[in-house]
Write an enzyme that holds these catalytic residues in place. Structure first.
Site: not given
Length: 339
Positions: A12, A89, A56, A274
């Site tokens: 971006t 990302d 990307d 986690q």
């Protein structure tokens, strides 16, 4: 004048709005001063390398990590630092991977990006770019002040292999809860020198061979034997097990038997939590003491991104298994803390 090598992979940060169509398109980084005029006031000489075509970050691969590492190696002697513009990302994966691939680093390799295109009025792209560039240029006693692979986003610089993307809707996109912030940029730029890694008299060694033959077993209440079998019986040489809390799993006999059988067949099982904050502590509770006995590897407080890339890196080095296991549970680039 500080020489900074800027690599634009995509993302971006390099987008502007086409006035005719209203669609976003990448701008030419060779004309970056037209889009970021503040650069003319900085004492930096920029060398720009733009991917063609840009990608990307969702399409990032180990081959591209190796290409980035080679770019840095080829331009290392002629530049004081490196700035990599990257989609957010998978930025934490790429930063973690390069932290392992670039051994003996004595110059900054800083990743940054943005949540809004550089052409937007409210963009975070300019501030991220300018401050990351200033940090990449910073020296102390004639040496690079931050000789690490890092991520700079929204006023904070983090160790790259300690970060993860946690928010897609705020400018504060990354966090590093298990390791202190390296730099905080407010009115003044404050360096946390005690937390910044140093490699005195080191010589850069680039390790571009990685092995991505790994699997992931994410535990949840009610997981079935069939699902566990799919992962443990796959061709993966190593498996990241995302367990509960401090490294706990179900104590059901069928589950423990399957794990032990996989380890006896030569599988490497790396236990990470986690939970985003805290550390795996095998043996602290009864539920994890069996894992310790059978040879599950303690991942301590590694992020998922660091665990993935460290395993790929170590498997690519083709170490004897006993040495690989020792290095897997030992900090080699500041990616984990043993408690």
């Amino acid at each position: 004048m500080t020489k900074i090598f800027v690599i634009y992979t995509g993302g971006t940060i390099g987008m502007i709005t086409d006035p005719e169509t209203g669609a976003l398109k990448p701008f030419t980084f060779e004309q970056i001063e037209e889009n970021v005029p503040e650069l003319k006031r900085m004492n930096c000489k920029l060398t720009i390398h733009s991917f063609d075509p840009i990608i990307d970050s969702s399409n990032m691969t180990p081959d591209i990590w190796a290409y980035l590492a080679k770019l840095i190696e080829d331009n290392y002697e002629d530049h004081d630092g490196f700035l990599i513009l990257h989609g957010s990302d998978t930025m934490a994966f790429t930063a973690s991977a390069l932290s392992f691939m670039l051994e003996g680093l004595t110059k900054p390799v800083i990743f940054t990006g943005s949540q809004l295109p550089i052409s937007e009025v409210r963009t975070d792209a300019k501030e991220n770019f300018i401050t990351a560039l200033e940090i990449a240029s910073a020296k102390l006693d004639g040496r690079a002040r931050v000789p690490e692979v890092c991520i700079y986003f929204e006023n904070k610089l983090y160790r790259g292999n300690r970060t993860f993307k946690y928010n897609s809707a705020k400018f504060e996109a990354f966090r590093s809860p298990n390791y202190p912030v390296l730099v905080e940029a407010g009115v003044h730029i404050k360096y946390n020198d005690a937390a910044i890694g140093k490699c005195e008299n080191c010589i850069l060694k680039v390790h571009s061979n990685v092995n991505n033959n790994i699997g992931v077993l994410k535990l949840y209440p009610g997981i079935s034997p069939e699902i566990v079998d799919v992962v443990l019986n796959s061709d993966a040489e190593a498996i990241i097990m995302e367990s509960f809390g401090t490294g706990n799993t179900t104590t059901a006999k069928w589950f423990l038997d399957k794990l032990e059988s996989a380890i006896k067949r030569g599988k490497i099982i790396l236990d990470i939590s986690q939970c985003k904050v805290g550390s795996v502590e095998l043996g602290r509770y009864e539920t994890s003491s069996e894992l310790l006995r059978m040879g599950v590897v303690n991942g301590y407080d590694m992020t998922f991104e660091a665990a993935v890339t460290k395993l790929m890196y170590l498997l690519g080095r083709k170490y004897p298994k006993d040495r690989l296991l020792r290095r897997l549970s030992t900090s080699i680039r500041g990616e984990l803390t043993k408690h």
